[in-house]
Each structure stands twice: as structure tokens, then as C-alpha cells.
Motif scaffolding. Sequence first.
Motif, PDB file in Angstrom:
ATOM      1  N   ARG A 271     -18.638 133.994  86.160  1.00 47.55           N
ATOM      2  CA  ARG A 271     -18.268 134.640  87.421  1.00 47.55           C
ATOM      3  C   ARG A 271     -17.067 135.551  87.243  1.00 47.55           C
ATOM      4  O   ARG A 271     -17.036 136.677  87.753  1.00 47.55           O
ATOM      5  CB  ARG A 271     -17.977 133.566  88.478  1.00 47.55           C
ATOM      6  CG  ARG A 271     -17.646 134.139  89.849  1.00 47.55           C
ATOM      7  CD  ARG A 271     -17.684 133.084  90.930  1.00 47.55           C
ATOM      8  NE  ARG A 271     -16.687 132.046  90.724  1.00 47.55           N
ATOM      9  CZ  ARG A 271     -16.976 130.776  90.452  1.00 47.55           C
ATOM     10  NH1 ARG A 271     -18.227 130.391  90.330  1.00 47.55           N
ATOM     11  NH2 ARG A 271     -16.011 129.895  90.288  1.00 47.55           N
ATOM     12  N   ARG A 272     -16.055 135.090  86.512  1.00 48.99           N
ATOM     13  CA  ARG A 272     -14.869 135.923  86.296  1.00 48.99           C
ATOM     14  C   ARG A 272     -15.172 137.117  85.412  1.00 48.99           C
ATOM     15  O   ARG A 272     -14.616 138.208  85.605  1.00 48.99           O
ATOM     16  CB  ARG A 272     -13.759 135.070  85.689  1.00 48.99           C
ATOM     17  CG  ARG A 272     -12.467 135.825  85.425  1.00 48.99           C
ATOM     18  CD  ARG A 272     -11.948 136.572  86.632  1.00 48.99           C
ATOM     19  NE  ARG A 272     -11.657 135.716  87.762  1.00 48.99           N
ATOM     20  CZ  ARG A 272     -11.079 136.138  88.872  1.00 48.99           C
ATOM     21  NH1 ARG A 272     -10.769 137.420  89.020  1.00 48.99           N
ATOM     22  NH2 ARG A 272     -10.851 135.298  89.863  1.00 48.99           N
ATOM     23  N   ALA A 273     -16.077 136.940  84.433  1.00 43.27           N
ATOM     24  CA  ALA A 273     -16.467 138.071  83.590  1.00 43.27           C
ATOM     25  C   ALA A 273     -17.150 139.149  84.411  1.00 43.27           C
ATOM     26  O   ALA A 273     -16.947 140.356  84.181  1.00 43.27           O
ATOM     27  CB  ALA A 273     -17.399 137.583  82.478  1.00 43.27           C
ATOM     28  N   VAL A 275     -16.571 139.734  87.653  1.00 40.70           N
ATOM     29  CA  VAL A 275     -15.505 140.376  88.422  1.00 40.70           C
ATOM     30  C   VAL A 275     -14.756 141.380  87.551  1.00 40.70           C
ATOM     31  O   VAL A 275     -14.431 142.490  87.977  1.00 40.70           O
ATOM     32  CB  VAL A 275     -14.535 139.310  88.970  1.00 40.70           C
ATOM     33  CG1 VAL A 275     -13.292 139.970  89.579  1.00 40.70           C
ATOM     34  CG2 VAL A 275     -15.228 138.440  90.012  1.00 40.70           C
ATOM     35  N   LEU A 276     -14.491 140.980  86.307  1.00 42.56           N
ATOM     36  CA  LEU A 276     -13.771 141.859  85.383  1.00 42.56           C
ATOM     37  C   LEU A 276     -14.525 143.169  85.161  1.00 42.56           C
ATOM     38  O   LEU A 276     -13.938 144.258  85.194  1.00 42.56           O
ATOM     39  CB  LEU A 276     -13.555 141.121  84.065  1.00 42.56           C
ATOM     40  CG  LEU A 276     -12.727 141.819  82.990  1.00 42.56           C
ATOM     41  CD1 LEU A 276     -11.839 140.822  82.267  1.00 42.56           C
ATOM     42  CD2 LEU A 276     -13.628 142.513  81.977  1.00 42.56           C
ATOM     43  N   CYS A 277     -15.833 143.060  84.927  1.00 42.86           N
ATOM     44  CA  CYS A 277     -16.628 144.276  84.706  1.00 42.86           C
ATOM     45  C   CYS A 277     -16.734 145.117  85.965  1.00 42.86           C
ATOM     46  O   CYS A 277     -16.730 146.351  85.907  1.00 42.86           O
ATOM     47  CB  CYS A 277     -18.027 143.902  84.203  1.00 42.86           C
ATOM     48  SG  CYS A 277     -18.078 143.516  82.453  1.00 42.86           S
ATOM     49  N   ASP A 279     -14.535 145.439  88.190  1.00 44.19           N
ATOM     50  CA  ASP A 279     -13.254 146.131  88.352  1.00 44.19           C
ATOM     51  C   ASP A 279     -13.061 147.234  87.321  1.00 44.19           C
ATOM     52  O   ASP A 279     -12.056 147.970  87.376  1.00 44.19           O
ATOM     53  CB  ASP A 279     -12.101 145.135  88.237  1.00 44.19           C
ATOM     54  CG  ASP A 279     -12.038 144.181  89.424  1.00 44.19           C
ATOM     55  OD1 ASP A 279     -12.633 144.515  90.468  1.00 44.19           O
ATOM     56  OD2 ASP A 279     -11.408 143.118  89.304  1.00 44.19           O
ATOM     57  N   ASP A 281     -12.493 146.686  84.141  1.00 42.03           N
ATOM     58  CA  ASP A 281     -11.555 146.219  83.125  1.00 42.03           C
ATOM     59  C   ASP A 281     -12.302 145.710  81.895  1.00 42.03           C
ATOM     60  O   ASP A 281     -13.525 145.551  81.912  1.00 42.03           O
ATOM     61  CB  ASP A 281     -10.660 145.118  83.693  1.00 42.03           C
ATOM     62  CG  ASP A 281      -9.771 145.619  84.820  1.00 42.03           C
ATOM     63  OD1 ASP A 281      -9.195 146.714  84.664  1.00 42.03           O
ATOM     64  OD2 ASP A 281      -9.670 144.930  85.858  1.00 42.03           O
ATOM     65  N   SER A 342      -8.063 138.859  85.203  1.00 40.73           N
ATOM     66  CA  SER A 342      -9.412 138.350  84.909  1.00 40.73           C
ATOM     67  C   SER A 342      -9.572 138.017  83.434  1.00 40.73           C
ATOM     68  O   SER A 342     -10.237 137.041  83.077  1.00 40.73           O
ATOM     69  CB  SER A 342     -10.466 139.387  85.327  1.00 40.73           C
ATOM     70  OG  SER A 342     -10.530 139.500  86.728  1.00 40.73           O
ATOM     71  N   SER A 344      -7.201 136.949  81.515  1.00 38.64           N
ATOM     72  CA  SER A 344      -6.482 135.692  81.316  1.00 38.64           C
ATOM     73  C   SER A 344      -7.321 134.516  81.802  1.00 38.64           C
ATOM     74  O   SER A 344      -7.316 133.441  81.182  1.00 38.64           O
ATOM     75  CB  SER A 344      -5.145 135.732  82.060  1.00 38.64           C
ATOM     76  OG  SER A 344      -4.299 136.752  81.547  1.00 38.64           O
ATOM     77  N   VAL A 345      -8.043 134.715  82.901  1.00 35.09           N
ATOM     78  CA  VAL A 345      -8.903 133.639  83.409  1.00 35.09           C
ATOM     79  C   VAL A 345     -10.040 133.362  82.427  1.00 35.09           C
ATOM     80  O   VAL A 345     -10.386 132.209  82.163  1.00 35.09           O
ATOM     81  CB  VAL A 345      -9.462 134.001  84.794  1.00 35.09           C
ATOM     82  CG1 VAL A 345     -10.457 132.947  85.261  1.00 35.09           C
ATOM     83  CG2 VAL A 345      -8.328 134.136  85.807  1.00 35.09           C
ATOM     84  N   VAL A 346     -10.616 134.412  81.876  1.00 35.44           N
ATOM     85  CA  VAL A 346     -11.671 134.242  80.870  1.00 35.44           C
ATOM     86  C   VAL A 346     -11.131 133.462  79.678  1.00 35.44           C
ATOM     87  O   VAL A 346     -11.798 132.569  79.136  1.00 35.44           O
ATOM     88  CB  VAL A 346     -12.228 135.618  80.432  1.00 35.44           C
ATOM     89  CG1 VAL A 346     -13.130 135.466  79.210  1.00 35.44           C
ATOM     90  CG2 VAL A 346     -12.995 136.260  81.572  1.00 35.44           C
TER      91      VAL A 346
END
Length: 400
Positions: A271-273, A275-277, A279, A281, A342, A344-346
Motif C-alpha cells: 500500500r505504501r509503495a 502511495v509512493l508511486c 506521488d 517519488d 513513504s 522510510s515506511v517501505v
Amino acid sequence: MERARIGTIERLKGLDRSLKSRVWRVRHRLLPILQITLATGFAYFIATQIFDHRQAFFAPISAIIILGLTGGDRIPRAVELTIGCTLGIGVGDFLFYNLGTGYLQLSAAVLISLLLASFLSKSPLISNQVAIGSILIATIMPPQPGLAGASRMIDALIGCSVGLLAAAIIPTHPLSSGRREFSKVLGLASSVLDDVSDALRNRDHQALSEALEAVRGSQDAINAMLAAAKTGREASTLSPFMWGQKRRVRTLERILTPVDNTIRNVRVLARRALVLCEDGDTVSEGQIQAIEELADITHALSEIYERSQEIDEAQEIPELVRRLRVLGAKVGLDLVEGKVLSASVVLAQTRSIVVDLLQVCGMSRESAVAVLVPTSETPAYPPEIWADDSSPTRSLKDLK
């Protein structure tokens, strides 16, 4: 012509896979079929030949119902089923024998049965079986001279007892289904991690969405894994032939939580990956390689549990632990390279999965956490940092 030939080959391969799947399903069902076959015949024999009951309908039926229970709660649910069956049959026999049959009598019998079941227990299984027993008596087997009374209650008791006896004498292996479900969950985690690493490298939003959707649908697999573990514990408790497997069953139960945590952490990572894409980033190549390594290790664990061979497990687990130790020493804050939250969360989820997999391999949580390169000045557990592929050489002071 060449395309047609390739299409034919692929169809034949598909048929072969389908046939193998059907053969495996039949082999998997052979033991339960044998249990039910012998239990129904034996229950009917006891009811008719030993107790001299003329229409021992409820004896084989109760045996089938008991053996059809799954989920690792067969013993308590069998007791509930026995109470429900005997109570429903007893109430139905008493009412219909004295009041006759009809829709009013049926409604009254169901009402009294459900009220009595609610008074005795809050279990829905008891309530359902009480009502079903009364309905069967009213519609299919109304009381007759010489057939009413306690005979059908005794038949239900015979069937439930024989069902449990068959489960004890002809037990399923307490580890096979559990290991198979563990393999499925770990295989799903591996597949999603692999898709996430590729999608992060290629910045593929669609692939990340599909990976997240796949891992979000993992709850059924997790539930099946938990149920299989309960079934294994029950088999090793119920059958004297499986008492020697209790230690291995407890070992399997101990890794339920880390396997469950693995799939949950993979879900958060995916899920965070995404969000990262979304954005726009990116993450470092080192982070992608760490996820790829996790995918490979998780796949190897899945194959170990699928094969169910202790010798393979004893040989391969130490190597996987070594790889996880090496990976744990690499997933530090420097891997983020000043990226966004994101990233860092990954990284945090990657570290969590390393700990989960080490626990799956048999380590305690404290020892697994100590494998990670510290991200705090005062870590809860002394770190064990691996400088290379063979031995721990650096301490926390060396890192400061």
C-alpha cells in the motif's frame, strides 16, 4: 501453423495440470471418505444389531455430521451437536407422540426446542440441531409405537460417539494440511513482494495496484491456515496414533503469528509503495534489492513447507537464516538516501518482514530484532551487525 501447434501444446499442458489437480483432490479426500464409510456402517451396525433399533436413521447421519465438522473444534462442537440432536429428537418424540403431527404441533415443538436450547447454551449449533431434530421427527419419521421414546436419542449418541472414534482411529496427519496452508500464505507474500520490487523499479502504478489487490484478498488464506493449525492440534490430541506428533504441532503453532504478521506487513508495504508511486517519488536501488531478496527467501520458505520434508528443512533453514542476517545488517537508514516519508515506511516494513521471517525460521523475536542494524541511539535489544556474509564483527559503538 506454428501458432496453432503452440496453442495445442498449451491446451494439452492445461489439461495435464487440470488432471493432476483432480487426482490430488481425490487423493486428499481418500482418508475422510474412508472415515465416513466405516463410521456410518459401524454406527448403523451398533444401533440395529446391538441395541435392536428397527430404524436407526440417526446413528449413521450423526456420524456423518460429526466427521464433516472442520476447523479444529471438532471435539467441543461434537459435544454440542450431540446435545442438540438428542434434545431435538427427544422433544419432538415427546410432543408428537402425545399431541400428534401437524403445522401447529411442529411450530410448538420448534419453539419449545429453541427456548430449551437457549436456556442450556448460547451455541448456535445446539439451537440449530435442536430445531432440525424436531422437524425431522415431525415430517419424515413421526413417532410410531415401538419407535418413539429414547431409541432415536440413543441412535444420535451412537453416531456421534462412533464419529469421534473414527476420527481417532483413522486420523488425518496433523501437519500436512497446516504446512500446505502455510506454504500458500508464504507463496502469496513472495509473489506480492516480487511484484512490488519490479513495479517500484519500473514505476508501474498498475502492477502495484494489482499486487495490493492480491494481498488484500489474503484473509481467506490466513483463515484457512489458522483452521488447519487447529485441526492439527485436535488430531494430535484426539488420536493416540498421533500423540508423538504433538511437539511438531506445537512448533507449527508457534510460527502462526509471524506468518500472519508477514502477510500483514507485506500488505502495508504494498500500500505504501503504491502511495509512493502515485506521488511520483522513488526509492533507492538498495531498497528494491532488499525487497527482491525478501521475495526470494519467502519463496524458498514456501517451497520448504510445501514439500513437508524435515531433512530439507533442517538443511535449508540455516542458509535462509544466514541470508536474513546479512539482509538485516543492510536495511539501515542510510538505505533511504534522504528520500521521502513513504520510502522510510517501505524501509520500516522491510525490516519488520525480516524479523517476521526470522521468527518463521525459529528465532525468538528478541534475537530476530537484534539482527537488524539499529536505527535508534538506544535500541531495546543489543544489535548483532553482520559486516559480511559470515560473521558478526561490529558493535553499536562502531556504528556511531
